[in-house]
Design a protein around this motif. Structure first.
Motif, mmCIF file in Angstrom:
data_model
loop_
_atom_site.group_PDB
_atom_site.id
_atom_site.type_symbol
_atom_site.label_atom_id
_atom_site.label_comp_id
_atom_site.label_asym_id
_atom_site.label_seq_id
_atom_site.Cartn_x
_atom_site.Cartn_y
_atom_site.Cartn_z
ATOM 1 N N GLU A 77 0.808 -1.216 0.000
ATOM 2 C CA GLU A 77 0.000 0.000 0.000
ATOM 3 C C GLU A 77 0.844 1.269 0.000
ATOM 4 O O GLU A 77 0.319 2.358 -0.247
ATOM 5 C CB GLU A 77 -0.921 0.022 1.228
ATOM 6 N N ASN A 137 -3.956 -4.976 3.822
ATOM 7 C CA ASN A 137 -4.913 -4.211 4.620
ATOM 8 C C ASN A 137 -5.926 -3.466 3.760
ATOM 9 O O ASN A 137 -7.073 -3.283 4.157
ATOM 10 C CB ASN A 137 -4.174 -3.210 5.514
ATOM 11 N N ASN A 138 -5.498 -3.006 2.582
ATOM 12 C CA ASN A 138 -6.367 -2.190 1.748
ATOM 13 C C ASN A 138 -6.116 -2.525 0.279
ATOM 14 O O ASN A 138 -5.107 -2.111 -0.300
ATOM 15 C CB ASN A 138 -6.083 -0.702 2.019
ATOM 16 N N GLN A 139 -7.025 -3.275 -0.325
ATOM 17 C CA GLN A 139 -6.852 -3.701 -1.715
ATOM 18 C C GLN A 139 -6.877 -2.514 -2.680
ATOM 19 O O GLN A 139 -6.087 -2.467 -3.625
ATOM 20 C CB GLN A 139 -7.945 -4.692 -2.106
ATOM 21 N N GLU A 140 -7.761 -1.581 -2.446
ATOM 22 C CA GLU A 140 -7.864 -0.423 -3.344
ATOM 23 C C GLU A 140 -6.569 0.385 -3.349
ATOM 24 O O GLU A 140 -6.099 0.832 -4.402
ATOM 25 C CB GLU A 140 -9.043 0.472 -2.931
ATOM 26 N N LYS A 141 -5.984 0.547 -2.170
ATOM 27 C CA LYS A 141 -4.757 1.349 -2.066
ATOM 28 C C LYS A 141 -3.580 0.662 -2.750
ATOM 29 O O LYS A 141 -2.783 1.302 -3.442
ATOM 30 C CB LYS A 141 -4.434 1.628 -0.603
ATOM 31 N N ARG A 198 -3.908 1.070 -6.445
ATOM 32 C CA ARG A 198 -3.532 2.425 -6.872
ATOM 33 C C ARG A 198 -2.016 2.551 -6.975
ATOM 34 O O ARG A 198 -1.485 3.168 -7.909
ATOM 35 C CB ARG A 198 -4.073 3.467 -5.886
ATOM 36 N N ARG A 244 -12.478 -13.041 0.752
ATOM 37 C CA ARG A 244 -12.398 -11.822 -0.065
ATOM 38 C C ARG A 244 -12.831 -12.052 -1.507
ATOM 39 O O ARG A 244 -12.476 -13.045 -2.121
ATOM 40 C CB ARG A 244 -10.980 -11.255 -0.035
ATOM 41 N N SER A 277 -11.821 -10.596 -4.311
ATOM 42 C CA SER A 277 -10.758 -9.727 -4.827
ATOM 43 C C SER A 277 -10.966 -9.308 -6.268
ATOM 44 O O SER A 277 -10.426 -8.283 -6.709
ATOM 45 C CB SER A 277 -9.404 -10.425 -4.673
ATOM 46 N N ALA A 334 -12.230 -5.694 -6.615
ATOM 47 C CA ALA A 334 -11.240 -4.623 -6.479
ATOM 48 C C ALA A 334 -10.435 -4.462 -7.759
ATOM 49 O O ALA A 334 -10.144 -3.337 -8.187
ATOM 50 C CB ALA A 334 -10.311 -4.917 -5.300
#
Length: 244
Positions: free
Chosen positions: A128, A151-155, A158, A206, A208, A211
């Protein structure tokens, strides 16, 4: 089904209470970071044996994304023990990132066994926050069995898009939640809390693919499969690649 899941989860919590207490005190996570690389070394040998054909298929066109020099620049996020190295094309430059520094000696053993690669560096960092890697600096990012535990798939996605050059590709192979109507889904939901502790933050439940689909790539090739694995709980997989 929801009530049965909650009831059995309660049983799991009670049976695993000492483990959860150690985790609350910070002892379990510290111990897990130490011993998990040894466990993963064994598990990845099994996984690679059972998934070799899928990995060969997935990585077969990596070289197509090489830059103008013809030499592929590759970043592996959550590299672990270096289990993917043998599937990479000769001469590619490899940077590895993992938040667990205890993987280092296993990683360098894999480097020594895969002389066809040009290994550049190992960075201890979470996916991340890959600030040590410059914007648009790599041709390909690899991520296998990692999105289940971040902890954060979107981050992290990115960050993947940030470090990829325009036209670069993100390759992934991840175990995911099964179909809600299946018994496998039922047991994934029941056992997820203790699985999370036993396998260093890994989640069984998840989705996934959502995402990845929402990450903003210009092109996405994604497949759902039931992987030929011994452990039923992690058979549901997604794999493929996305182009920036």
């Amino acid at each position: 089904m929801a009530l049965a899941i909650l009831a059995l989860r309660l049983v799991v919590y009670i049976l695993a209470l000492p483990m959860f207490l150690l985790n609350f005190l910070g002892v379990w996570s510290w111990v897990c970071k130490k011993w998990f690389p040894y466990l993963l070394k064994r598990l990845t040998v099994m996984y690679n044996t059972e998934m070799a054909s899928r990995k060969q298929e997935l990585f077969s066109n990596l070289q197509e994304f090489a830059g103008p020099s013809g030499k592929l620049s590759l970043l592996e996020v959550g590299c672990g023990t270096g289990a993917n190295f043998k599937f990479y094309p000769p001469g590619c430059r490899v940077i590895c990132i993992d938040p667990n520094p205890n993987f280092e000696k296993f990683l360098f053993n894999s480097v020594a066994e895969n002389r066809h690669l040009q290994f550049e560096r190992f960075v201890v960092a979470a996916g991340e926050n890959m600030h040590q890697v410059a914007d648009g600096s790599v041709d390909v990012v690899i991520c296998t069995l990692v999105l289940c535990s971040v902890n954060n798939q979107e981050k992290i996605l990115r960050e993947v898009r940030r470090v990829l050059r325009p036209g670069g590709a993100f390759y992934f192979m991840e175990h995911v939640s099964d179909e809600p109507s299946t018994w496998n889904y039922f047991w994934q939901q029941v056992l997820d809390p203790v699985w999370f502790l036993l396998f260093d933050g890994c989640n069984l439940t998840r989705e996934s693919w959502k995402a990845v689909e929402q990450a903003g790539f210009s092109k996405l090739k994604l497949q759902h499969i039931q992987a030929p694995l011994s452990w039923t709980l992690v058979r549901p997989h997604i794999y493929g690649y996305a182009v920036k």
